[in-house]
Design a protein around this motif. Structure first.
Motif, PDB file in Angstrom:
ATOM      1  N   HIS A   1       0.834  -1.201   0.000  1.00 12.80           N
ATOM      2  CA  HIS A   1       0.000   0.000   0.000  1.00 12.80           C
ATOM      3  C   HIS A   1       0.874   1.259   0.000  1.00 12.80           C
ATOM      4  CE1 HIS A   1      -3.446  -2.476   0.428  1.00 12.80           C
ATOM      5  NE2 HIS A   1      -3.307  -2.734   1.715  1.00 12.80           N
ATOM      6  N   ILE A   2       1.975   1.203   0.733  1.00 17.20           N
ATOM      7  CA  ILE A   2       2.885   2.355   0.759  1.00 17.20           C
ATOM      8  C   ILE A   2       3.503   2.575  -0.611  1.00 17.20           C
ATOM      9  CG2 ILE A   2       5.070   3.219   1.705  1.00 17.20           C
ATOM     10  CD1 ILE A   2       4.325   1.735   4.304  1.00 17.20           C
ATOM     11  N   LEU A   3       3.954   1.503  -1.234  1.00 16.94           N
ATOM     12  CA  LEU A   3       4.536   1.620  -2.576  1.00 16.94           C
ATOM     13  C   LEU A   3       3.506   2.181  -3.550  1.00 16.94           C
ATOM     14  CD1 LEU A   3       6.884   1.160  -4.492  1.00 16.94           C
ATOM     15  CD2 LEU A   3       6.139  -1.215  -4.746  1.00 16.94           C
ATOM     16  N   ALA A   4       2.285   1.676  -3.477  1.00 15.96           N
ATOM     17  CA  ALA A   4       1.222   2.196  -4.343  1.00 15.96           C
ATOM     18  C   ALA A   4       0.955   3.665  -4.038  1.00 15.96           C
ATOM     19  CB  ALA A   4      -0.055   1.377  -4.163  1.00 15.96           C
ATOM     20  N   GLY A   5       1.062   4.038  -2.765  1.00 12.34           N
ATOM     21  CA  GLY A   5       0.850   5.428  -2.383  1.00 12.34           C
ATOM     22  C   GLY A   5       1.876   6.367  -2.992  1.00 12.34           C
TER      23      GLY A   5
ATOM     24  N   SER B   1       1.396   5.165   5.699  1.00 15.08           N
ATOM     25  CA  SER B   1       0.272   5.365   4.792  1.00 15.08           C
ATOM     26  C   SER B   1      -0.505   6.627   5.148  1.00 15.08           C
ATOM     27  CB  SER B   1      -0.675   4.152   4.817  1.00 15.08           C
ATOM     28  OG  SER B   1      -0.102   3.045   4.160  1.00 15.08           O
ATOM     29  N   GLU B   2      -0.646   6.898   6.435  1.00 13.86           N
ATOM     30  CA  GLU B   2      -1.317   8.115   6.875  1.00 13.86           C
ATOM     31  C   GLU B   2      -0.557   9.357   6.425  1.00 13.86           C
ATOM     32  OE1 GLU B   2      -1.787   7.936  11.075  1.00 13.86           O
ATOM     33  OE2 GLU B   2      -2.925   6.070  11.056  1.00 13.86           O
ATOM     34  N   ILE B   3       0.753   9.316   6.526  1.00 13.28           N
ATOM     35  CA  ILE B   3       1.576  10.452   6.109  1.00 13.28           C
ATOM     36  C   ILE B   3       1.444  10.696   4.611  1.00 13.28           C
ATOM     37  CG2 ILE B   3       3.947  11.315   5.923  1.00 13.28           C
ATOM     38  CD1 ILE B   3       4.567   9.720   8.499  1.00 13.28           C
ATOM     39  N   LEU B   4       1.427   9.618   3.835  1.00 11.51           N
ATOM     40  CA  LEU B   4       1.291   9.765   2.385  1.00 11.51           C
ATOM     41  C   LEU B   4      -0.062  10.370   2.022  1.00 11.51           C
ATOM     42  CD1 LEU B   4       2.879   6.451   1.027  1.00 11.51           C
ATOM     43  CD2 LEU B   4       3.971   8.667   1.438  1.00 11.51           C
ATOM     44  N   THR B   5      -1.102   9.947   2.718  1.00 14.58           N
ATOM     45  CA  THR B   5      -2.419  10.536   2.476  1.00 14.58           C
ATOM     46  C   THR B   5      -2.402  12.024   2.802  1.00 14.58           C
ATOM     47  OG1 THR B   5      -3.545   8.449   2.945  1.00 14.58           O
ATOM     48  CG2 THR B   5      -4.869  10.447   3.083  1.00 14.58           C
ATOM     49  N   GLY B   6      -1.743  12.364   3.892  1.00 15.62           N
ATOM     50  CA  GLY B   6      -1.623  13.771   4.264  1.00 15.62           C
ATOM     51  C   GLY B   6      -0.935  14.589   3.184  1.00 15.62           C
ATOM     52  N   ALA B   7       0.095  14.022   2.578  1.00 15.43           N
ATOM     53  CA  ALA B   7       0.797  14.717   1.497  1.00 15.43           C
ATOM     54  C   ALA B   7      -0.142  14.955   0.323  1.00 15.43           C
ATOM     55  CB  ALA B   7       2.019  13.907   1.055  1.00 15.43           C
TER      56      ALA B   7
ATOM     57  N   ASP C   1       7.880  18.729   4.034  1.00 16.06           N
ATOM     58  CA  ASP C   1       7.970  18.147   5.379  1.00 16.06           C
ATOM     59  C   ASP C   1       7.274  16.787   5.435  1.00 16.06           C
ATOM     60  OD1 ASP C   1       9.373  20.344   6.258  1.00 16.06           O
ATOM     61  OD2 ASP C   1       7.690  21.239   7.360  1.00 16.06           O
ATOM     62  N   GLN C   2       6.143  16.651   4.734  1.00 15.51           N
ATOM     63  CA  GLN C   2       5.437  15.362   4.709  1.00 15.51           C
ATOM     64  C   GLN C   2       6.300  14.281   4.075  1.00 15.51           C
ATOM     65  OE1 GLN C   2       2.626  15.939   6.991  1.00 15.51           O
ATOM     66  NE2 GLN C   2       1.783  14.417   5.584  1.00 15.51           N
ATOM     67  N   PHE C   3       6.931  14.608   2.957  1.00 11.00           N
ATOM     68  CA  PHE C   3       7.797  13.632   2.303  1.00 11.00           C
ATOM     69  C   PHE C   3       8.985  13.272   3.197  1.00 11.00           C
ATOM     70  CE2 PHE C   3       6.438  14.991  -2.260  1.00 11.00           C
ATOM     71  CZ  PHE C   3       5.290  14.224  -2.129  1.00 11.00           C
ATOM     72  N   ALA C   4       9.532  14.270   3.880  1.00  9.24           N
ATOM     73  CA  ALA C   4      10.656  14.010   4.782  1.00  9.24           C
ATOM     74  C   ALA C   4      10.222  13.109   5.934  1.00  9.24           C
ATOM     75  CB  ALA C   4      11.214  15.329   5.312  1.00  9.24           C
ATOM     76  N   ALA C   5       9.016  13.344   6.455  1.00  9.42           N
ATOM     77  CA  ALA C   5       8.509  12.516   7.552  1.00  9.42           C
ATOM     78  C   ALA C   5       8.313  11.080   7.106  1.00  9.42           C
ATOM     79  CB  ALA C   5       7.193  13.093   8.073  1.00  9.42           C
ATOM     80  N   ALA C   6       7.798  10.896   5.894  1.00 10.93           N
ATOM     81  CA  ALA C   6       7.600   9.537   5.376  1.00 10.93           C
ATOM     82  C   ALA C   6       8.934   8.828   5.190  1.00 10.93           C
ATOM     83  CB  ALA C   6       6.839   9.585   4.058  1.00 10.93           C
ATOM     84  N   SER C   7       9.943   9.563   4.731  1.00 14.59           N
ATOM     85  CA  SER C   7      11.273   8.974   4.563  1.00 14.59           C
ATOM     86  C   SER C   7      11.855   8.553   5.909  1.00 14.59           C
ATOM     87  CB  SER C   7      12.201   9.975   3.868  1.00 14.59           C
ATOM     88  OG  SER C   7      13.503   9.450   3.765  1.00 14.59           O
TER      89      SER C   7
END
Length: 205
Positions: free
Chosen positions: A22-26, A90-96, A181-187
């Motif tokens: 799901h993360i990869l798809a995100g 997944s939550e972070i990616l949705t936020g982005a 910041d969202q992308f950095a948090a996901a990383s």
């Protein structure tokens, strides 16, 4: 790897593998969002929400399996931590995605796209690793590579912030900074997943 004498339930590992997918798809959906026009934002953001909901359902499946299985392939606390980290990602990616839609970010700077590219590579490696948790001996390279990518992501994030500050108004800076910041948090979250796997490798050696 410790010798295991009894058969184990694999449903928990399968749930983790699905969550990493799901993360990869995100990340792939976010790449589409960065290249989409305004009319394409809403369906793509809805797709991210759907992926997050599926991740949460898989996390619930993992928790149920942990409670009902007599023998788990990994310690329960490690399974729980991995599931929690993946679901939060997944939550972070949705936020982005929601930021892109809400702020109407249809001209994303190249450096932010670079951040997503690094994150997508971390997600790809993590998805592969989650499918190999029953063979920890082969995961050390994954652990180290994700850590290397995380350092690169941190550097890219710092460059993004500096360039945004120099080139944009305060309002535009704030909008793009939030996405960066969202992308950095996901990383960082992907790095934490890899670190957790590293800890499991050491404990299970």
């Amino acid at each position: 790897m410790k010798l295991r004498l009894f058969p184990q339930e694999t449903a928990g590992l399968q749930a983790l593998a699905r969550m990493s997918d799901h993360i990869l798809a995100g990340t792939q959906t976010l790449a589409e969002l960065l290249g989409a026009g305004r009319t394409g934002f809403t369906p793509l953001t809805q797709s991210l929400r759907k992926q997050e909901a599926e991740s949460t359902a898989d996390f619930a499946t993992l928790l149920t399996n942990m409670r009902t299985s007599f023998i788990n392939p990994l310690p329960r606390e490690d399974l729980y931590t991995l599931g929690q980290l993946l679901n939060e990602t997944s939550e972070i990616l949705t936020g982005a995605g929601e930021l892109i839609e809400l702020y109407v970010l249809d001209r994303t700077p190249t450096r932010i796209s670079d951040q997503l590219e690094i994150l997508a590579r971390q997600a790809e490696l993590t998805a592969s690793a989650m499918k190999s948790l029953n063979d920890l001996d082969g995961l050390e390279d994954y652990w180290l590579e994700v850590l290397r990518l995380a350092k690169r992501a941190q550097h890219t994030h710092r460059v993004v912030v500096a360039e945004l500050l120099e080139s944009h108004s305060a309002t535009t800076f704030t909008k793009y900074r939030s996405l960066s910041d969202q992308f950095a948090a996901a990383s960082r979250q992907m790095r934490t997943v890899a670190t957790q796997v590293g800890s499991i490798i050491v404990k299970e050696s």
